[in-house]
Structure formats: structure tokens, C-alpha cells
Design a protein around this motif. Structure first.
Motif, mmCIF file in Angstrom:
data_model
loop_
_atom_site.group_PDB
_atom_site.id
_atom_site.type_symbol
_atom_site.label_atom_id
_atom_site.label_comp_id
_atom_site.label_asym_id
_atom_site.label_seq_id
_atom_site.Cartn_x
_atom_site.Cartn_y
_atom_site.Cartn_z
ATOM 1 N N ASN A 45 -2.896 0.622 -5.271
ATOM 2 C CA ASN A 45 -1.460 1.311 -5.598
ATOM 3 C C ASN A 45 -1.623 1.595 -4.506
ATOM 4 O O ASN A 45 -0.427 1.726 -3.569
ATOM 5 N N LEU A 46 -2.340 1.576 -3.321
ATOM 6 C CA LEU A 46 -1.620 1.000 -1.905
ATOM 7 C C LEU A 46 -0.945 -0.307 -1.819
ATOM 8 O O LEU A 46 -0.103 0.230 -0.736
ATOM 9 N N LYS A 47 -0.969 -1.004 -2.699
ATOM 10 C CA LYS A 47 -0.881 -1.888 -2.238
ATOM 11 C C LYS A 47 0.862 -1.562 -1.824
ATOM 12 O O LYS A 47 1.950 -2.049 -1.461
ATOM 13 N N GLU A 48 0.988 -1.317 -3.879
ATOM 14 C CA GLU A 48 2.935 -0.759 -3.682
ATOM 15 C C GLU A 48 3.268 0.777 -2.740
ATOM 16 O O GLU A 48 4.017 -0.622 -2.388
ATOM 17 N N LEU A 94 2.217 0.758 0.295
ATOM 18 C CA LEU A 94 2.667 -1.144 1.473
ATOM 19 C C LEU A 94 3.798 -1.211 1.393
ATOM 20 O O LEU A 94 4.961 -1.416 1.891
ATOM 21 N N SER A 95 3.876 -2.065 -0.123
ATOM 22 C CA SER A 95 4.764 -3.049 -0.161
ATOM 23 C C SER A 95 6.593 -2.125 0.213
ATOM 24 O O SER A 95 7.568 -2.539 0.752
ATOM 25 N N VAL A 96 6.543 -0.703 -0.749
ATOM 26 C CA VAL A 96 8.095 -0.020 -0.065
ATOM 27 C C VAL A 96 8.173 0.684 0.963
ATOM 28 O O VAL A 96 9.026 0.580 1.854
ATOM 29 N N LEU A 97 7.277 1.148 2.135
ATOM 30 C CA LEU A 97 7.329 1.489 3.458
ATOM 31 C C LEU A 97 7.141 -0.289 4.246
ATOM 32 O O LEU A 97 8.794 0.260 4.249
ATOM 33 N N LEU A 98 6.973 -1.295 3.837
ATOM 34 C CA LEU A 98 7.702 -2.497 4.457
ATOM 35 C C LEU A 98 8.903 -2.910 4.229
ATOM 36 O O LEU A 98 9.946 -3.077 5.086
ATOM 37 N N TRP A 99 9.633 -2.365 3.076
ATOM 38 C CA TRP A 99 10.963 -3.042 2.534
ATOM 39 C C TRP A 99 11.925 -2.266 3.033
ATOM 40 O O TRP A 99 12.975 -1.960 3.046
ATOM 41 N N VAL A 100 11.055 -0.615 2.731
ATOM 42 C CA VAL A 100 12.149 0.492 3.027
ATOM 43 C C VAL A 100 12.550 0.275 4.657
ATOM 44 O O VAL A 100 13.663 -0.236 5.130
ATOM 45 N N SER A 101 11.582 0.168 5.339
ATOM 46 C CA SER A 101 11.916 -0.079 6.665
ATOM 47 C C SER A 101 12.524 -0.857 7.131
ATOM 48 O O SER A 101 13.676 -1.348 7.794
ATOM 49 N N PHE A 102 11.907 -2.356 6.642
ATOM 50 C CA PHE A 102 13.090 -3.408 6.583
ATOM 51 C C PHE A 102 14.313 -3.727 6.170
ATOM 52 O O PHE A 102 15.588 -3.478 7.188
ATOM 53 N N LEU A 103 14.705 -2.833 5.238
ATOM 54 C CA LEU A 103 16.358 -2.664 4.972
ATOM 55 C C LEU A 103 16.816 -1.322 6.315
ATOM 56 O O LEU A 103 18.220 -1.780 6.110
ATOM 57 N N SER A 135 2.310 -2.280 8.135
ATOM 58 C CA SER A 135 2.897 -2.857 6.462
ATOM 59 C C SER A 135 2.058 -4.104 5.908
ATOM 60 O O SER A 135 1.405 -4.837 5.311
ATOM 61 N N SER A 136 2.621 -4.667 6.892
ATOM 62 C CA SER A 136 2.807 -6.967 6.945
ATOM 63 C C SER A 136 1.522 -7.088 6.707
ATOM 64 O O SER A 136 0.392 -7.947 5.991
ATOM 65 N N LEU A 137 0.431 -6.593 8.407
ATOM 66 C CA LEU A 137 -0.321 -6.566 8.719
ATOM 67 C C LEU A 137 -1.495 -6.741 7.861
ATOM 68 O O LEU A 137 -2.421 -7.337 6.861
ATOM 69 N N SER A 187 -0.466 -8.894 4.196
ATOM 70 C CA SER A 187 -1.452 -10.199 4.594
ATOM 71 C C SER A 187 -3.061 -9.918 4.367
ATOM 72 O O SER A 187 -3.206 -11.414 4.007
ATOM 73 N N LEU A 188 -3.470 -8.909 3.931
ATOM 74 C CA LEU A 188 -4.927 -8.951 4.181
ATOM 75 C C LEU A 188 -5.284 -9.130 2.817
ATOM 76 O O LEU A 188 -6.493 -9.549 2.722
ATOM 77 N N TYR A 189 -4.730 -8.403 1.730
ATOM 78 C CA TYR A 189 -5.209 -8.326 -0.199
ATOM 79 C C TYR A 189 -4.197 -9.336 -0.319
ATOM 80 O O TYR A 189 -4.362 -9.558 -1.700
ATOM 81 N N ASP A 190 -2.692 -9.694 0.136
ATOM 82 C CA ASP A 190 -2.094 -10.344 -0.755
ATOM 83 C C ASP A 190 -1.412 -12.004 0.072
ATOM 84 O O ASP A 190 -0.710 -11.881 1.248
ATOM 85 N N ASP A 191 -1.515 -13.273 -0.647
ATOM 86 C CA ASP A 191 -1.245 -14.158 0.069
ATOM 87 C C ASP A 191 -0.107 -14.423 0.671
ATOM 88 O O ASP A 191 0.648 -14.884 1.276
ATOM 89 N N SER A 192 0.922 -13.703 -0.399
ATOM 90 C CA SER A 192 2.367 -13.957 -0.813
ATOM 91 C C SER A 192 3.117 -13.382 0.605
ATOM 92 O O SER A 192 4.211 -12.752 1.353
ATOM 93 N N TYR A 193 2.030 -12.875 1.270
ATOM 94 C CA TYR A 193 3.051 -11.519 2.285
ATOM 95 C C TYR A 193 2.156 -11.618 3.564
ATOM 96 O O TYR A 193 2.828 -11.675 4.777
ATOM 97 N N ARG A 194 1.588 -13.268 3.920
ATOM 98 C CA ARG A 194 0.563 -13.726 5.141
ATOM 99 C C ARG A 194 1.554 -14.633 5.773
ATOM 100 O O ARG A 194 1.925 -14.672 7.386
ATOM 101 N N SER A 195 2.811 -15.398 5.444
ATOM 102 C CA SER A 195 4.485 -15.769 5.683
ATOM 103 C C SER A 195 5.139 -14.357 7.118
ATOM 104 O O SER A 195 5.456 -14.956 7.297
ATOM 105 N N LEU A 196 5.323 -13.393 5.980
ATOM 106 C CA LEU A 196 5.567 -12.039 6.641
ATOM 107 C C LEU A 196 5.399 -12.370 8.343
ATOM 108 O O LEU A 196 5.955 -11.653 9.175
#
Length: 388
Positions: A3-6, A8-17, A314-316, A319-328
């Protein structure tokens, strides 16, 4: 954890968009829906030449006021139709003496002993304005000789309530701040042109804009607001258009350093947040394009500092929990590395061209953030300090 990852993911992409939307997608959308307009012709007949008053609020402008008055004397407009009022807001340097020495029959100095701020000066000057059309400007702005004609010609359209000219910045293009400010101002000018072509501006260029005197509403005093934002929006509120005239050109020299611009942007940021409350009803969707443009061009842009904080945090965390976000996250590290390089380049006076723009971008958004804090704390005042 999921739930936390979800979240954080929403916050990240909403901010970016939202950042992407306000800086890129909104201008691109305007580009798609607008068509080029033919420029109007200059006023030819003296019967159609309206009376004009130019208002300038000045405080401690001895470095530029003589040049400014010389520039006003050279304007290509009938002198019998032109009035210039320069209000000295508690100046303590040689401004008043220079203005007294240089004034003419149509250029009048109005001295205010107590410093009260730009809004109070403009309100008082408006009571003495004789012109049907009032042009607002600054002491450090230089007009092209044909500016007045090119602004007032639009008022032949009864639906036009205000006209913004085009301000061109003179900066040190070798410095990080100069390159950043020049690039950003060219971008901002493009957005204003597109908004005007489609419907109406939601603001004006402070150094060169004109209004119908009959539409003026006194500015609030005792707090700092942006007159070039509040006045045009009050006019929009009354059902008139605010248009852009790219041939009404004026020039200003701005601070060549990011540090110099930072202080000015903090003041403007605090004024922005104070000003929007005065026209909050214009944010309602029922206002149509003005509301759409306000949200897209102004409100979201002013919120970018907060989006940047959320994006990085949120990206930081992700990145601690999901490798797919480390490049970001590492993309963020590279970006902030460029910011440090830009900062260093300014300190050692190293010309890195557009390479310094990340530093300029972050610094100006940091200034907006500080301006917001000042607004919340109520520490911004109606008076201002000259930044040269």
C-alpha cells in the motif's frame, strides 16, 4: 508495504505529470488550437488618437531615472495627447533631484515623502491621470519609440480592456543566470502569445502594459501584490479581453547572476501567492478559458517547488524497495549533479551555456518556495528593494 509503494508511486507520477503538463503539455496544447494573427495597423488619423497617461512608481532609481526620462521624451506619440506621471515613493537618493531637473510640460514628478509601496503610489497617481488609456511601466524599462501607438491601437476593439507589450531582457549571456533568465523569458513570451491568440492573457508584462482607465480598480495597500497580475484579472472578470502585442517592445536589464535574480523571485513569489487570493473566483471552471489558463499557466507553475520535493522524496523511497525505480533515482542524482556544476560555474564565472539551466531552474523554484513561506508568515511588505 504494498500500500505504501502504491501511494508513493501515485505521488511520484502525479507530480511528474503535473510538472510536465504546466511546462510542456499546456504550451503544446495552445500551439495546436491557435492560429497566427495578423498584426493591426498603427493609428493614422489624429481624430482616432486617444489620450494616454504613463504611470511609473520609482524608489531610489538614480542610476536609471535620467535615461528613463530621456526615453519617455522620445516616444512617437502626440505630446498634447500624452501625460507622464512618475511617483517617487520615499526615495532617499538622488532620484528626486534628477527627476526635477529633467521634467517637461508633459512629464510630471509626484513626490511622496513616506515610503508606502508600489500599489499605494499607483492608486494615488491614477487620481491624477487624464488619459483615456493608462500605461503602466517601471523606472528601469526602456520603450521602443512606437510602443504607445502599438498598445493603444487595440482599444479600437470595445472588447479589449488591456494590452500587454513584449518585454525583452538584456542580460549577460555569458553568465549562468543570464542564460537561464533569457531562455526562460523567451519561453514565457511564447506562452503569452499563444494565450492571446486563442482567447486572452491571464496577466500582463509588468514593464509595459495598458488598460482602459475606466476599468481600473484600486489596488489593495498594506500588502505586496503583483499589479500586472491583479489589474488584468479584474478586467477579465468584467468580461473584457487582455491581448498581447508583440510589436510593442520594451527592454530591461536584469541581474546577470542567479543570486541576484533569487531575491527578486522571492519577492515576486510572495506577491503571486498574495495576489491569487484577490482573484480566487476566477479559478472556477465556469470562467472558461481564463480559469483553465490560470490553473495551467500560473497555479500549477507556482506549485512546481512542492512537486519537485515530492518527486525526489518518493523516487528515493521507492528505490529502496523496488529495483525498477532505481534508474529514476539515479536520474535525479545526475540532475542534482548538474545543479551543483551550475552553482560552481557561477562562483568561478565559468561560461557553460545552457548547461547551467538546471541550476537556474532549481534556484528559481527554490525562490518560489521561500516566497510561499514568506507569504504564510506574513513577512512580505508593500515596499520593495531595487535589484540591479
Amino acid at each position: 508495504m504494498d500500500n505504501l509503494k502504491e501511494v508513493l508511486s501515485v505521488l511520484l507520477w502525479v507530480s511528474f505529470l503535473l510538472i510536465l503538463y504546466t511546462y510542456a503539455l499546456y504550451p503544446f496544447l495552445l500551439l495546436l488550437i491557435t492560429r497566427p494573427q495578423n498584426s493591426q495597423k498603427d493609428v493614422q488619423s489624429k481624430k482616432n488618437v486617444p489620450s494616454v497617461t504613463i504611470l511609473i512608481s520609482a524608489h531610489n532609481e538614480e542610476q536609471v531615472i535620467s535615461q528613463r526620462i530621456s526615453n519617455l521624451k522620445e516616444l512617437d506619440y502626440p505630446k498634447e495627447k500624452l501625460q507622464v506621471l512618475i511617483g517617487s515613493d520615499g526615495s532617499t537618493d538622488g532620484t528626486n533631484a534628477l527627476m526635477t531637473k529633467a521634467k517637461t510640460s508633459h512629464i510630471k514628478l509626484v513626490t511622496f515623502q513616506q515610503r508606502r509601496g508600489k500599489a499605494a503610489v499607483l492608486n494615488d497617481l491614477m487620481t491624477q491621470a487624464r488619459g483615456e488609456i493608462v500605461i503602466f511601466s517601471d523606472a528601469n524599462t526602456i520603450f521602443d519609440p512606437g510602443v504607445v501607438k502599438r498598445l493603444v491601437r487595440h482599444f479600437s476593439d470595445p472588447q479589449v480592456g488591456a494590452v500587454s507589450g513584449e518585454l525583452r531582457l538584456e542580460t549577460d549571456r555569458r553568465s549562468v543566470g543570464g542564460v537561464g533568465e533569457s531562455f526562460y523569458w523567451q519561453y514565457e513570451t511564447l506562452v503569452k502569445r499563444l494565450e492571446s491568440r486563442f482567447a486572452s492573457l491571464v496577466g500582463a508584462t509588468g514593464g509595459v502594459y495598458a488598460i482602459r482607465k475606466s476599468l481600473f480598480e484600486p489596488l489593495p495597500i498594506g500588502k505586496s501584490v503583483n499589479d500586472d497580475f491583479v489589474i488584468p484579472l479584474h478586467i477579465l472578470k468584467k468580461g473584457y479581453r487582455v491581448v498581447y502585442e508583440p510589436e510593442a517592445v520594451a527592454f530591461e536589464h536584469v541581474a546577470g547572476s542567479v543570486r541576484g535574480e533569487f531575491k527578486r523571485k522571492v519577492r515576486i513569489g510572495a506577491q503571486n501567492f498574495a495576489s491569487v487570493w484577490l482573484v480566487k473566483d476566477m479559478l472556477h471552471p465556469k470562467k472558461g478559458f481564463p480559469a483553465f489558463a490560470l490553473w495551467s499557466h500560473k497555479i500549477l507553475r507556482w506549485c512546481v517547488p512542492f512537486f519537485l520535493i515530492i518527486l525526489f522524496s518518493s523516487s528515493l523511497a521507492l528505490s529502496l524497495y523496488d529495483d525498477s525505480y532505481r534508474s529514476l533515482f539515479w536520474a535525479h542524482v545526475v540532475f542534482w549533479g548538474l545543479v551543483v556544476i551550475g552553482f560552481t560555474a557561477e562562483q568561478i564565472d565559468w561560461n557553460i551555456g545552457v548547461g547551467g539551466f538546471p541550476y537556474y531552474f532549481v534556484a528559481m523554484n527554490a525562490a518560489l518556495f521561500v516566497g510561499f513561506i514568506k507569504f504564510l508568515a506574513g513577512v512580505h511588505t508593500a515596499a520593495w528593494e531595487v535589484t540591479r
